[in-house]
Scaffold this motif. Sequence first.
Motif, PDB file in Angstrom:
ATOM      1  N   ALA A 189       7.033  13.305 -51.506  1.00 50.57           N
ATOM      2  CA  ALA A 189       6.960  14.196 -52.671  1.00 50.57           C
ATOM      3  C   ALA A 189       5.542  14.697 -52.896  1.00 50.57           C
ATOM      4  CB  ALA A 189       7.471  13.478 -53.916  1.00 50.57           C
ATOM      5  N   VAL A 190       4.546  13.832 -52.691  1.00 53.42           N
ATOM      6  CA  VAL A 190       3.167  14.258 -52.959  1.00 53.42           C
ATOM      7  C   VAL A 190       2.671  15.281 -51.943  1.00 53.42           C
ATOM      8  CG1 VAL A 190       2.602  12.098 -54.137  1.00 53.42           C
ATOM      9  CG2 VAL A 190       2.109  12.321 -51.690  1.00 53.42           C
ATOM     10  N   VAL A 191       3.343  15.383 -50.803  1.00 52.21           N
ATOM     11  CA  VAL A 191       2.976  16.408 -49.821  1.00 52.21           C
ATOM     12  C   VAL A 191       3.124  17.802 -50.427  1.00 52.21           C
ATOM     13  CG1 VAL A 191       3.612  17.445 -47.600  1.00 52.21           C
ATOM     14  CG2 VAL A 191       3.544  14.948 -47.842  1.00 52.21           C
ATOM     15  N   LEU A 192       4.064  17.942 -51.363  1.00 48.65           N
ATOM     16  CA  LEU A 192       4.307  19.245 -51.985  1.00 48.65           C
ATOM     17  C   LEU A 192       3.135  19.714 -52.838  1.00 48.65           C
ATOM     18  CD1 LEU A 192       6.995  20.802 -51.485  1.00 48.65           C
ATOM     19  CD2 LEU A 192       7.274  18.345 -51.137  1.00 48.65           C
ATOM     20  N   VAL A 195       1.689  22.691 -51.465  1.00 49.36           N
ATOM     21  CA  VAL A 195       2.598  23.838 -51.435  1.00 49.36           C
ATOM     22  C   VAL A 195       2.653  24.482 -52.817  1.00 49.36           C
ATOM     23  CG1 VAL A 195       4.985  24.574 -51.055  1.00 49.36           C
ATOM     24  CG2 VAL A 195       3.958  22.823 -49.573  1.00 49.36           C
ATOM     25  N   ALA A 196       2.988  23.658 -53.814  1.00 47.06           N
ATOM     26  CA  ALA A 196       3.043  24.112 -55.207  1.00 47.06           C
ATOM     27  C   ALA A 196       2.604  22.937 -56.075  1.00 47.06           C
ATOM     28  CB  ALA A 196       4.458  24.555 -55.578  1.00 47.06           C
ATOM     29  N   PRO A 197       1.329  22.862 -56.441  1.00 50.24           N
ATOM     30  CA  PRO A 197       0.829  21.730 -57.224  1.00 50.24           C
ATOM     31  C   PRO A 197       1.692  21.468 -58.454  1.00 50.24           C
ATOM     32  CG  PRO A 197      -0.994  23.090 -56.511  1.00 50.24           C
ATOM     33  CD  PRO A 197       0.264  23.835 -56.148  1.00 50.24           C
ATOM     34  N   GLY A 198       2.024  20.198 -58.676  1.00 50.64           N
ATOM     35  CA  GLY A 198       2.911  19.837 -59.769  1.00 50.64           C
ATOM     36  C   GLY A 198       2.223  19.813 -61.120  1.00 50.64           C
ATOM     37  N   VAL A 210      -6.231  27.298 -54.509  1.00 54.48           N
ATOM     38  CA  VAL A 210      -6.657  26.875 -53.174  1.00 54.48           C
ATOM     39  C   VAL A 210      -5.782  25.743 -52.631  1.00 54.48           C
ATOM     40  CG1 VAL A 210      -9.030  27.652 -53.496  1.00 54.48           C
ATOM     41  CG2 VAL A 210      -8.433  25.296 -54.069  1.00 54.48           C
ATOM     42  N   TRP A 211      -5.145  24.984 -53.516  1.00 56.01           N
ATOM     43  CA  TRP A 211      -4.250  23.918 -53.055  1.00 56.01           C
ATOM     44  C   TRP A 211      -2.877  24.464 -52.691  1.00 56.01           C
ATOM     45  CZ3 TRP A 211      -4.157  18.242 -53.363  1.00 56.01           C
ATOM     46  CH2 TRP A 211      -5.441  17.692 -53.452  1.00 56.01           C
ATOM     47  N   GLY A 212      -2.396  25.423 -53.454  1.00 57.44           N
ATOM     48  CA  GLY A 212      -1.047  25.920 -53.248  1.00 57.44           C
ATOM     49  C   GLY A 212      -0.948  26.924 -52.117  1.00 57.44           C
ATOM     50  N   ASP A 213       0.287  27.300 -51.826  1.00 59.48           N
ATOM     51  CA  ASP A 213       0.552  28.259 -50.756  1.00 59.48           C
ATOM     52  C   ASP A 213       1.824  29.009 -51.135  1.00 59.48           C
ATOM     53  OD1 ASP A 213       1.644  29.399 -48.293  1.00 59.48           O
ATOM     54  OD2 ASP A 213       0.133  28.219 -47.228  1.00 59.48           O
ATOM     55  N   ALA A 214       1.666  30.252 -51.573  1.00 58.55           N
ATOM     56  CA  ALA A 214       2.806  31.021 -52.076  1.00 58.55           C
ATOM     57  C   ALA A 214       3.894  31.192 -51.017  1.00 58.55           C
ATOM     58  CB  ALA A 214       2.328  32.383 -52.577  1.00 58.55           C
TER      59      ALA A 214
END
Length: 239
Positions: A189-192, A195-198, A210-214
Amino acid sequence: MPTLVGLAYSPWTQKARWALTHHGVPHDFESYVPTLGEPKLRLRLRRPVGKVSVPVWFGDDGGVLDDSWDIARHAEQVGSGSALFEDEAAVARWNALSDEALGAGRAKAVRATLEDRDAQVDALKGIVPDPLRRPLRPVAVVAAKQLLRKYGAPPRSALEDALEKLREGLGDGEHLVGGRFGYADMAMAVVLEFVAPGAHVRRSETERRVWGDARLAKRFADLVAWRDRLIAAHPVRPG
């Protein structure tokens, strides 16, 4: 009181904190400051040379654990709540995949920071006084380059490959091992975060960028939703 030293925003620290929270293990949390905090951590670990990183668990009995997996296993042994490691071999395989994907995600975020001046300034928040953050922006650049040298840069494909395996592993279910919530779910789950910071981690908009990726967030929207459901059902200590 035992102390967990870590970075609240780090997925590796999140894995450890999630297990400690799940098992109700009392502890203090001490925020680590990358680079600047390393001499103190080396002194506490009695490790003058070699690689050091967080999270690190300092127990009341003098015991030290410096890996998320070991900290989570310790929580399982001393805490309460349902087991997280019922099939340890299967969980270990998912955790290894998690670490590989997180390494790729970290490299991606560091490279994005090196290309974003605002992110470099933002990285110094809480480390230097606000008026000095922009003049000292080159310090963040040096620190980012040191991170890449320290941990390397796994193939970019490692993150996407891990997410495909996660999707396959979940199938039509909600859990990866034994049909119930466990550490394998936490680890993947933390890998996400890359992708989309929680929402469970406090981040600035610049940091989220910079952490996320649309592109990946759209491609793996089902996994992002799974992560959010998992955290809603099994809260992780806020970062």
